[in-house]
Design an enzyme around this catalytic site. Sequence first.
Site, PDB file in Angstrom:
ATOM      1  N   PHE A 152       0.854  -1.193   0.000  1.00  0.00           N
ATOM      2  CA  PHE A 152       0.000   0.000   0.000  1.00  0.00           C
ATOM      3  C   PHE A 152       0.890   1.244   0.000  1.00  0.00           C
ATOM      4  O   PHE A 152       1.820   1.352   0.809  1.00  0.00           O
ATOM      5  CB  PHE A 152      -0.891  -0.022   1.240  1.00  0.00           C
ATOM      6  CG  PHE A 152      -1.983   1.002   1.220  1.00  0.00           C
ATOM      7  CD1 PHE A 152      -3.191   0.736   0.589  1.00  0.00           C
ATOM      8  CD2 PHE A 152      -1.812   2.232   1.831  1.00  0.00           C
ATOM      9  CE1 PHE A 152      -4.205   1.676   0.572  1.00  0.00           C
ATOM     10  CE2 PHE A 152      -2.829   3.183   1.813  1.00  0.00           C
ATOM     11  CZ  PHE A 152      -4.025   2.905   1.180  1.00  0.00           C
ATOM     12  N   ASP A 221       1.906  -4.885   8.538  1.00  0.00           N
ATOM     13  CA  ASP A 221       0.729  -4.028   8.508  1.00  0.00           C
ATOM     14  C   ASP A 221      -0.493  -4.936   8.405  1.00  0.00           C
ATOM     15  O   ASP A 221      -0.609  -5.728   7.457  1.00  0.00           O
ATOM     16  CB  ASP A 221       0.814  -3.079   7.296  1.00  0.00           C
ATOM     17  CG  ASP A 221      -0.302  -2.034   7.311  1.00  0.00           C
ATOM     18  OD1 ASP A 221      -1.397  -2.341   7.837  1.00  0.00           O
ATOM     19  OD2 ASP A 221      -0.085  -0.926   6.789  1.00  0.00           O
ATOM     20  N   TYR A 246     -10.766   1.469  10.782  1.00  0.00           N
ATOM     21  CA  TYR A 246     -12.013   1.785  10.054  1.00  0.00           C
ATOM     22  C   TYR A 246     -12.366   0.776   8.972  1.00  0.00           C
ATOM     23  O   TYR A 246     -13.370   0.926   8.300  1.00  0.00           O
ATOM     24  CB  TYR A 246     -11.957   3.195   9.454  1.00  0.00           C
ATOM     25  CG  TYR A 246     -10.737   3.497   8.607  1.00  0.00           C
ATOM     26  CD1 TYR A 246     -10.640   3.023   7.311  1.00  0.00           C
ATOM     27  CD2 TYR A 246      -9.693   4.276   9.110  1.00  0.00           C
ATOM     28  CE1 TYR A 246      -9.518   3.298   6.539  1.00  0.00           C
ATOM     29  CE2 TYR A 246      -8.569   4.550   8.353  1.00  0.00           C
ATOM     30  CZ  TYR A 246      -8.491   4.061   7.075  1.00  0.00           C
ATOM     31  OH  TYR A 246      -7.383   4.328   6.313  1.00  0.00           O
ATOM     32  N   LYS A 247     -11.538  -0.251   8.802  1.00  0.00           N
ATOM     33  CA  LYS A 247     -11.849  -1.262   7.780  1.00  0.00           C
ATOM     34  C   LYS A 247     -12.684  -2.381   8.430  1.00  0.00           C
ATOM     35  O   LYS A 247     -13.815  -2.147   8.806  1.00  0.00           O
ATOM     36  CB  LYS A 247     -10.554  -1.751   7.143  1.00  0.00           C
ATOM     37  CG  LYS A 247      -9.902  -0.629   6.325  1.00  0.00           C
ATOM     38  CD  LYS A 247      -8.539  -0.972   5.783  1.00  0.00           C
ATOM     39  CE  LYS A 247      -8.011   0.209   4.962  1.00  0.00           C
ATOM     40  NZ  LYS A 247      -6.570   0.144   4.759  1.00  0.00           N
ATOM     41  N   ARG A 406     -12.786  -4.653  -6.731  1.00  0.00           N
ATOM     42  CA  ARG A 406     -12.515  -5.248  -5.422  1.00  0.00           C
ATOM     43  C   ARG A 406     -13.817  -5.478  -4.647  1.00  0.00           C
ATOM     44  O   ARG A 406     -14.650  -4.576  -4.564  1.00  0.00           O
ATOM     45  CB  ARG A 406     -11.646  -4.249  -4.654  1.00  0.00           C
ATOM     46  CG  ARG A 406     -10.652  -4.819  -3.727  1.00  0.00           C
ATOM     47  CD  ARG A 406      -9.665  -3.776  -3.273  1.00  0.00           C
ATOM     48  NE  ARG A 406     -10.278  -2.605  -2.646  1.00  0.00           N
ATOM     49  CZ  ARG A 406      -9.735  -1.945  -1.619  1.00  0.00           C
ATOM     50  NH1 ARG A 406      -8.589  -2.333  -1.106  1.00  0.00           N
ATOM     51  NH2 ARG A 406     -10.331  -0.874  -1.123  1.00  0.00           N
TER      52      ARG A 406
HETATM   53  C1  LIG Z   1      -5.911   1.308   4.543  1.00  0.00           C
HETATM   54  C2  LIG Z   1      -4.454   1.158   4.694  1.00  0.00           C
HETATM   55  C3  LIG Z   1      -3.695   2.159   5.297  1.00  0.00           C
HETATM   56  C4  LIG Z   1      -4.364   3.420   5.732  1.00  0.00           C
HETATM   57  O1  LIG Z   1      -3.514   4.297   6.362  1.00  0.00           O
HETATM   58  P1  LIG Z   1      -4.110   5.618   7.029  1.00  0.00           P
HETATM   59  O2  LIG Z   1      -2.971   6.207   7.713  1.00  0.00           O
HETATM   60  O3  LIG Z   1      -5.233   5.196   7.921  1.00  0.00           O
HETATM   61  O4  LIG Z   1      -4.671   6.467   5.943  1.00  0.00           O
HETATM   62  C5  LIG Z   1      -2.345   1.940   5.471  1.00  0.00           C
HETATM   63  N1  LIG Z   1      -1.763   0.798   5.053  1.00  0.00           N
HETATM   64  C6  LIG Z   1      -2.483  -0.187   4.465  1.00  0.00           C
HETATM   65  C7  LIG Z   1      -1.798  -1.433   4.027  1.00  0.00           C
HETATM   66  C8  LIG Z   1      -3.835  -0.023   4.254  1.00  0.00           C
HETATM   67  O5  LIG Z   1      -4.531  -0.968   3.648  1.00  0.00           O
END
Ligand SMILES: *Cc1c(COP(=O)(O)O)cnc(C)c1O
Length: 447
Positions: A152, A221, A246-247, A406
Amino acid sequence: MTGCAVLRLTGADAYKVTAMHTSTNTLAKCQALDLQDPLRSLRELFQLPEGVIYLDGNSLGVLPKATPTRVAAAVTKEWGQDLIKSWNSAGWFQMPLLVGDKIARLIGAEEGEVVAADSTSINLFKVLSAALSIAQADDSEKKTILSERTNFPTDLYIAEALCKERGLTLKLVETEDLQSALQHDVAVLMLTHVNYRTGAMFNMKTMTASAHNVGALMVWDLAHSAGAVPVDLKGSLVDFAVGCGYKYLNGGPGAPAFVWVNPKHTNRYWQPLNGWWGHAAPFEFTPEYKPATGITRYQCGTQPILSLTALDTALDTFLEAEKLGGMQALRKKSLALSDLFMHLVQTQLAEHGFGIATPIDEDFRGSQVSLTRSKGAYAIVQAMIARGVMGDFRTGDGKNQPDILRFGLTPLYTRFVDVWHAIRHLKEVMDSGEWQQPQFSQKNVVT
Ligand SMILES: *Cc1c(COP(=O)(O)O)cnc(C)c1O
């Protein structure tokens, strides 16, 4: 062919499906699966809008029914009436750690080891900094953060910034080249457990062992893992982990993220965002920083109490799920849902040019299914959303990485009939050519 080529048993007899030849008997079987689903009562804990099939819980989880009342009470009573007393009387000050304890149960960590705070990006900065400092204290020749190119982007951006600041190298390779790139110069291996685009999942234990073999520390992560798949941080001997609120945890937009540090490292180095909430005695207001012991030092400044309240409430749905078998039971359902999704794509949509980017092997997939198509992916997703089926689109790079459609299959509230209807809609959108209507190609800011 039996019609059941993809739909393998996932160990849960409740989700056993026999051959599915025609689409109508498939619907009847999906209805039967929902009726016998041991987790079916969990859906009642969520506020799902009428007429919507929500397959984007991997990006923004849905609203738990208990959240509005609880957040309203935090606003009107705790804030409105009790005001500053609530830091003590409502337990506001301890919330990041108490919420962290609830998350710990989902990721193979223990009480007092996780704190819910800040964003995933910020927490990654903290743990990468600590990991680099520890790795370099042990061996100053270690000058590389290794990750995969398809990680990501925010993870890569944070790592890039740290490497610039410290004169280190961020090395990005393709997934299949990770093992050969793991050499003795690597200080930290930083990976996302479940890939946000493809839904591919690493074997946490073996990757962590590979990192340790070359003396590197392992940072995971868990943005697409926590609440989606069982995670065993301690059993996998992981060093550091961060994840998202939030996921799959349903904490609401911008919910606090979380951070876990293996207790053997926690007190060894302090993370560089030395805010007062990470201080050993914040209310002594001393001019010098002295880090708290334990995971408390991974806090920075004042935390968003209303958002923490929402996240705390949402995590109670996982405590309910625990009574029904917890993450292992959720995993069985999740796999059965994604098996069904892929099976229906293969049997119902064969002539429409979709590929499946998500690994068929269940040991290597998270809780989403990603489809590819050489063109029209964005418009197809938009046409689905117009019909109330919410998935999302992730852009490719125009080269090796295709565009992705997705679909998150959140086992807390997704039903088998939802999958069936989603595929029915997708088939109608494709058969009719509806997706080619011009309004579906208008790009929104957020995809
Ligand atoms: C959703 C996601 C993030 C989100 O990071 P924020 O700091 O909350 O915006 C980070 N890393 C991964 C792998 C994600 O899927």
